[in-house]
Design a protein around this motif. Structure first.
Motif, PDB file in Angstrom:
ATOM      1  N   THR A 100      63.531  32.416   4.418  1.00 38.59           N
ATOM      2  CA  THR A 100      62.491  33.142   3.682  1.00 38.59           C
ATOM      3  C   THR A 100      61.875  32.305   2.565  1.00 38.59           C
ATOM      4  O   THR A 100      60.719  32.520   2.193  1.00 38.59           O
ATOM      5  N   HIS A 140      55.894  35.054  11.227  1.00 40.30           N
ATOM      6  CA  HIS A 140      56.502  36.380  11.360  1.00 40.30           C
ATOM      7  C   HIS A 140      55.921  37.099  12.591  1.00 40.30           C
ATOM      8  O   HIS A 140      54.778  36.813  12.983  1.00 40.30           O
ATOM      9  N   LEU A 174      69.442  34.787  14.319  1.00 43.40           N
ATOM     10  CA  LEU A 174      70.023  36.099  14.580  1.00 43.40           C
ATOM     11  C   LEU A 174      70.438  36.231  16.045  1.00 43.40           C
ATOM     12  O   LEU A 174      71.508  36.774  16.352  1.00 43.40           O
ATOM     13  N   LEU A 233      61.516  41.647  10.836  1.00 42.50           N
ATOM     14  CA  LEU A 233      61.194  41.340   9.445  1.00 42.50           C
ATOM     15  C   LEU A 233      61.358  39.864   9.116  1.00 42.50           C
ATOM     16  O   LEU A 233      61.037  39.444   8.000  1.00 42.50           O
ATOM     17  N   LEU A 234      61.878  39.094  10.072  1.00 40.37           N
ATOM     18  CA  LEU A 234      62.185  37.691   9.819  1.00 40.37           C
ATOM     19  C   LEU A 234      61.181  36.774  10.501  1.00 40.37           C
ATOM     20  O   LEU A 234      60.585  37.138  11.519  1.00 40.37           O
ATOM     21  N   LEU A 293      65.696  45.439  15.279  1.00 36.04           N
ATOM     22  CA  LEU A 293      64.719  45.940  14.315  1.00 36.04           C
ATOM     23  C   LEU A 293      64.618  45.008  13.107  1.00 36.04           C
ATOM     24  O   LEU A 293      63.519  44.730  12.605  1.00 36.04           O
ATOM     25  N   PHE A 294      65.763  44.520  12.643  1.00 32.80           N
ATOM     26  CA  PHE A 294      65.760  43.615  11.490  1.00 32.80           C
ATOM     27  C   PHE A 294      65.066  42.304  11.826  1.00 32.80           C
ATOM     28  O   PHE A 294      64.436  41.681  10.955  1.00 32.80           O
ATOM     29  N   ALA A 295      65.179  41.872  13.086  1.00 37.57           N
ATOM     30  CA  ALA A 295      64.538  40.620  13.494  1.00 37.57           C
ATOM     31  C   ALA A 295      63.029  40.677  13.320  1.00 37.57           C
ATOM     32  O   ALA A 295      62.380  39.637  13.144  1.00 37.57           O
ATOM     33  N   GLY A 338      70.151  48.042  15.264  1.00 39.78           N
ATOM     34  CA  GLY A 338      69.501  47.675  14.016  1.00 39.78           C
ATOM     35  C   GLY A 338      69.167  46.190  13.965  1.00 39.78           C
ATOM     36  O   GLY A 338      68.232  45.782  13.262  1.00 39.78           O
ATOM     37  N   THR A 339      69.910  45.371  14.728  1.00 40.52           N
ATOM     38  CA  THR A 339      69.653  43.928  14.723  1.00 40.52           C
ATOM     39  C   THR A 339      68.276  43.581  15.272  1.00 40.52           C
ATOM     40  O   THR A 339      67.530  42.819  14.642  1.00 40.52           O
ATOM     41  N   TYR A 374      69.430  33.623   5.510  1.00 44.51           N
ATOM     42  CA  TYR A 374      68.264  34.465   5.201  1.00 44.51           C
ATOM     43  C   TYR A 374      67.429  33.822   4.099  1.00 44.51           C
ATOM     44  O   TYR A 374      66.199  33.748   4.178  1.00 44.51           O
ATOM     45  N   GLU A 434      62.857  39.462  21.190  1.00 44.84           N
ATOM     46  CA  GLU A 434      63.239  40.860  21.016  1.00 44.84           C
ATOM     47  C   GLU A 434      63.948  41.410  22.244  1.00 44.84           C
ATOM     48  O   GLU A 434      64.911  42.182  22.136  1.00 44.84           O
TER      49      GLU A 434
END
Length: 243
Positions: free
Chosen positions: A114, A133, A202, A193-194, A189-191, A186-187, A110, A150
């Motif tokens: 980032t 992003h 991921l 943000l990356l 959804l978290f993707a 949740g994975t 991460y 996704e």
């Protein structure tokens, strides 16, 4: 200064490894290869956790008997359960080891994606820079790349939830344990943000986890203590009564 800055030495090592691989293969492929290499190194912990899960399932009837016999005496019950686990070689923390071991690796990756040290994220995948992003996508091609990513993550989440739903929930499981399987969504959804590089990592790690759990918990075979696979049919052979 970020709290994650303490990981910078490990981040630099990860960057060097991925950058070295990127001299041979495309950077996106290098991220995939590096992720698979680390997950493969952690595989023995997953095997240990799977053995622990099978052992706990095997002694479940004994645990139920102990709960009925000593349910009113919590101290005696705790001692008896601890003795049973020791006798069977079961560690109550075995199932947590893979997750705990992956946490530092996830934090390093991460941080890598980032902070973007060097020019690692200047490379592209299907024409989309790895540092882009999802919210910054502005062309049909970029939207298509993130949509495919996704969709793959959602498919894996659905498959993981479906497999988890098929497993029996122990009688003594804490309330809400069944609902926790939905955290797999949740994975994806978290993707969001990356950057794209983080999404590639991921997806690779999630796919490895899904394949690993299928392999270690497949119903057609059982894994021995030394890692050998023994067909289930051989394990259920019954002796014929003597005539």
């Amino acid at each position: 200064m970020s709290v994650l800055s303490v990981l910078d030495p490990a981040v630099r090592l990860a960057h060097a490894a991925v950058a070295a691989l990127a001299t041979v293969v495309p950077t996106a492929v290098a991220i995939v290869v590096f992720t698979l290499a680390v997950r493969a190194a952690l595989h023995p912990l997953a095997r240990s956790a799977a053995r622990g899960e099978r052992a706990r399932a095997r002694i479940a009837p004994q645990v139920q008997k102990l709960r009925k016999r000593h349910g009113k005496d919590r101290e005696r019950l705790a001692r008896e359960l601890a003795a049973l686990n020791r006798a069977e070689g079961i560690s109550p923390f075995a199932g947590l080891l893979p997750a705990l071991a992956q946490a530092p690796f996830f934090s390093v990756m991460y941080r890598l994606f980032t902070t973007a040290p060097g020019n690692l994220l200047d490379a592209s995948l299907a024409g989309v820079p790895l540092g882009t992003h999802p919210t910054a996508a502005h062309t049909p091609a970029q939207f298509a790349v993130f949509a495919v990513l996704e969709a793959a993550l959602l498919a894996l989440a659905w498959w993981n939830v479906r497999r988890a739903s098929a497993l029996p929930v122990p009688d003594d499981a804490p309330a809400g344990l069944g609902a926790m399987r939905w955290l797999a969504f949740g994975t994806p959804l978290f993707a969001l943000l990356l950057p794209l590089a983080g999404g590639v990592y991921l997806l690779t790690s999630t796919a490895w986890t899904a394949a690993e759990r299928w392999y270690l918990h497949r119903p057609t075979a059982a894994t021995g203590e030394r890692g050998s696979t023994v067909p289930a049919a051989r394990q259920t052979v019954r002796r014929q009564p003597a005539r």
